[in-house]
Write an enzyme that holds these catalytic residues in place. Sequence first.
Site, PDB file in Angstrom:
ATOM      1  N   CYS A  56      -1.666   5.104  10.511  1.00  0.00           N
ATOM      2  CA  CYS A  56      -0.513   4.536  11.093  1.00  0.00           C
ATOM      3  C   CYS A  56      -0.783   2.980  11.565  1.00  0.00           C
ATOM      4  O   CYS A  56      -1.668   3.008  12.491  1.00  0.00           O
ATOM      5  CB  CYS A  56       0.234   5.396  12.205  1.00  0.00           C
ATOM      6  SG  CYS A  56       0.593   6.879  11.295  1.00  0.00           S
ATOM      7  N   GLU A  88       0.542  -1.234  -0.360  1.00  0.00           N
ATOM      8  CA  GLU A  88       0.011  -0.030  -0.005  1.00  0.00           C
ATOM      9  C   GLU A  88       0.841   1.223  -0.056  1.00  0.00           C
ATOM     10  O   GLU A  88       1.895   1.170   0.423  1.00  0.00           O
ATOM     11  CB  GLU A  88      -0.788   0.046   1.306  1.00  0.00           C
ATOM     12  CG  GLU A  88      -1.989  -0.837   1.375  1.00  0.00           C
ATOM     13  CD  GLU A  88      -2.140  -1.621   2.467  1.00  0.00           C
ATOM     14  OE1 GLU A  88      -1.240  -2.086   2.883  1.00  0.00           O
ATOM     15  OE2 GLU A  88      -3.327  -1.787   2.944  1.00  0.00           O
TER      16      GLU A  88
END
Length: 357
Positions: A337, A91
């Site tokens: 995150c 990603e």
Amino acid sequence: MMVRFKDSTADELHAALAPRGISLRLARRLQAAVLRRDAFPRSLPEVSEKTLAWVRENAGLPKLVQKGKAVSARDGFAKYLFQGEGPEPFEAVRIPLLHRAGEEKVVACLSSQVGCGLGCAFCATGRMGLVRNLSAWEMVDQVIRLAADSEHPVRGAVFMGMGEPMLNYEAVVRAARILNEPCGLAISAEAISISTAGIVPGIRRFTADRLPFRLVVSLTSADPFRRRGVMPLERTHPLPELMEALREYHKASGQRVILAWTMISGFNTREEDAIQLAALVRGLPVRLDLIDVNDAAGRFKPPSPPELAAFRDALRKHLKMPVARRYSGGRDIHAACGMLAGSLPGPSRRESRSPAS
Ligand code: SF4
């Protein structure tokens, strides 16, 4: 020999093209023309058609295949799923920066590995284990693909996606140089951050190489026992060794050390944590970036607003150094995150696209 544009700095490109009579200046011009168009030019001032034909035949310009994309309805963060040299997806995240109308820009959060072998307990990537290192071109092309799909220019790149950049040092640094070079993607060095969970040999190499990029170190706890509990790397490179490497880095570069602190409720947001941190960094200029933990599995929770306020007060009292709270967006599409795991969330928010040509 195949010349790979997205995998070569201008000097490397020049070394490959010099036997064709291409000067460094023209190699730079060619690099800029190819990377900005993401295609080989048909004509270029001062470069003969014969040379351009040779470049088209002998140079590689690989492209990632976009396997999917999801855009957060909450904050506009976009997550892209790519496939490169191997079958496994990875990603990249497009982070919108809010500026005045007409001055909007984006930052690209890049993966440096597929998966990660460091196994931080609060990170979905860590649960995957390491699949493989990405090549420099696979990192450079994450930015090129994001830029091609963005209304606003990419003005920053952070190596904070999947993987531990310092365990893929050479490819990451080559990619960062290509992103930074004026004839590459011309992203300023201060806007390129390379993060690490604390790989000491990588930090020492980064220091010795005198790289102009920002170094970000994920600390998360100043207590070795607690840190070991969520970051197994603490066993290999314990805090005293890490701090010694960071003091060397500061001495050589003069740079303030940026420490990232993944906040976990009841674990590392107590006054005692602020006191321990202040003692650990005494005499070393640091900036502390506070980031909420994002644990899709639900084991770790971010601090409540009163807990966060009390921790910030404790940091003000004991640490007395700059503290910033970093917004980690795209939670609804698992782009925040610690949430990258090589997949997209539910079909309602997906946009699929056919492979890039
Ligand atoms: S936080 Fe970073 S270093 Fe730790 S497991 Fe996740 S990707 Fe790897």
